[in-house]
Enzyme design. Structure first.
Site, mmCIF file in Angstrom:
data_model
loop_
_atom_site.group_PDB
_atom_site.id
_atom_site.type_symbol
_atom_site.label_atom_id
_atom_site.label_comp_id
_atom_site.label_asym_id
_atom_site.label_seq_id
_atom_site.Cartn_x
_atom_site.Cartn_y
_atom_site.Cartn_z
ATOM 1 N N MET A 260 0.848 -1.185 0.000
ATOM 2 C CA MET A 260 0.000 0.000 0.000
ATOM 3 C C MET A 260 0.893 1.249 0.000
ATOM 4 S SD MET A 260 -3.077 -1.188 -0.080
ATOM 5 C CE MET A 260 -4.340 -0.128 0.583
ATOM 6 N N CYS A 261 0.275 2.359 0.093
ATOM 7 C CA CYS A 261 0.998 3.618 -0.025
ATOM 8 C C CYS A 261 0.385 4.601 0.956
ATOM 9 C CB CYS A 261 0.859 4.191 -1.437
ATOM 10 S SG CYS A 261 1.173 2.979 -2.725
ATOM 11 N N GLU A 262 0.944 5.795 1.018
ATOM 12 C CA GLU A 262 0.288 6.852 1.789
ATOM 13 C C GLU A 262 0.173 8.113 0.950
ATOM 14 O OE1 GLU A 262 0.464 7.452 5.864
ATOM 15 O OE2 GLU A 262 1.314 5.501 6.349
#
Lengths: 258, 258
Positions: free
Chosen positions: B1-3
């Site tokens: 995932m990422c932010e």
């Protein structure tokens, strides 16, 4: 007017040496103080550093000088505004996507009546420069000429050269264009290039007290071409391009010319 | 995932404080070490800083932390790769032009079978991520829906929200999108926002030993909204967005939601 700098290489190479010379012309040894930008390709991706501030005083330019980003294709521009205000949206290089590639464009010169002569439809400028407008017109022409699929390099760049001739009739149009693989240079009135390969020698910048011995920084297989509005070194022989001539470079080598 | 991290403000504001927190999650307090990027709008123009290196170790991220670029709209992304290799062309945010504007896009989440469900034609991805592919599909849809002229913000962003709902059916699609004037946030499963305005207080980062007293840095008229995947401060009340909800911000204020 402005100054252009570009590089094509067969191995990822940093442009710190040439950029160190050019950035001095942005408000120090030259009057090109209305912003600057540089685009580095790394594979299909590219990243740009841009600043509407003079390059000679820019913290971002200082980072680019000291941080050796290795690239096979680079386009750089320092601006002395003549068409369009000094602001970020008017700062070259301009990058747009077509055929799944990033196309990077920088222009030196001035074009008259460009809105009337270069109508745009599918590609609309963000800023107010003649330069970005001509880029959008060129992309429109490519879109309508070739449709959804990129043609062969020969067909593509010979077509681009003819369109550059048309744009050039509106004034001065020194052009650098790249898709990351190819680097295209069209000379309106002022463009020089040099190819460095083994045996490498020493080079001395005109605009800063910097010398480099490329022998220490390269291997025998490296081939690196640098294109610039004016030669950046004073102890090497640069080729001066003639008016309306063009060169297509790939991996540091001239692969097509006209 | 990422932010994700984004900002909308009614006066040019720097994002150094929030960025200082987020970049620590790129390889230090968080696992998002597969590159990062940030895009700042200044007027109609924008400039991006990108690096496929972890943000916690990046010299370019350090420059961005220390160099207060004032902007009314910012989009930032730190990546933990799940679709597409770690390389520059897969690094968010993605910027493309439409209707004479720069559109900036960043995505957090994963999409299944995106090539089959999101066919693209006029806008072709450069890299191999689900994220950029969905961006190209969205631009294609806008192009065919609205043609050459940008519709009203209400029509445009309500249409985009419906398309985001469609994309979201393929997996997780937290989205930030901006044209420099508007900032659009769509929540699939994880997105928070906070609006700071007078009376301003103090804020304390979760990811770094940094506190700021916004009272000292602002005027009473300033309105600044920050959007982030996870709250960046531990002494303020962040709004958690609900699944499939969206907010449209302009000059720091929520102007439309659904």
């Amino acid at each position: 007017m402005c100054e252009l700098l570009a590089m094509s290489a067969n191995v990822p190479t940093d442009i710190c040496f040439s950029f160190t010379g050019l950035m001095q012309r942005g408000g120090n040894t030259g009057p090109h103080k209305d912003g600057w930008g540089i685009t580095f390709y790394e594979g299909k991706g590219c990243r740009s550093f841009k600043d509407p501030q003079p390059s000679a005083e820019s913290k971002i330019a200082k980072l680019v000088t000291e941080y050796p980003i290795k690239s096979e294709s680079v386009i750089c521009h320092i601006r002395q505004a003549n068409s369009g205000a000094v602001c970020l949206e008017n700062t070259h290089p301009f990058v747009r996507q077509m055929w799944g590639k990033n196309w990077t464009y920088a222009h030196n010169g001035q074009l008259k009546d460009f809105k009337a002569h270069l109508p745009v439809k599918a590609h609309v400028p963000v800023g107010s420069t003649d330069s970005e407008h001509a880029f959008c017109w060129l992309l429109d022409r490519l879109h309508y000429q070739f449709g959804e699929h990129q043609p062969s390099a020969q067909d593509l760049f010979q077509y681009i050269a003819r369109k550059a001739d048309e744009i050039n009739q509106l004034g001065v149009f020194n052009l650098i264009l790249s898709d990351g693989d190819y680097l295209f240079a069209y000379c309106s009135n002022n463009l020089h290039w040099i190819t460095r390969k083994a045996p490498f020698g020493e080079a001395k910048l005109i605009d800063a007290e910097v010398e480099v011995d490329f022998q220490q920084e390269t291997t025998d297989n490296d081939i690196v071409t640098v294109i610039a509005t004016q030669p950046l070194t004073n102890n090497e022989d640069w080729h001066k391009m003639t008016a309306k001539s063009w060169h297509l470079f790939k991996q540091g080598m001239s692969v097509l010319a006209g």
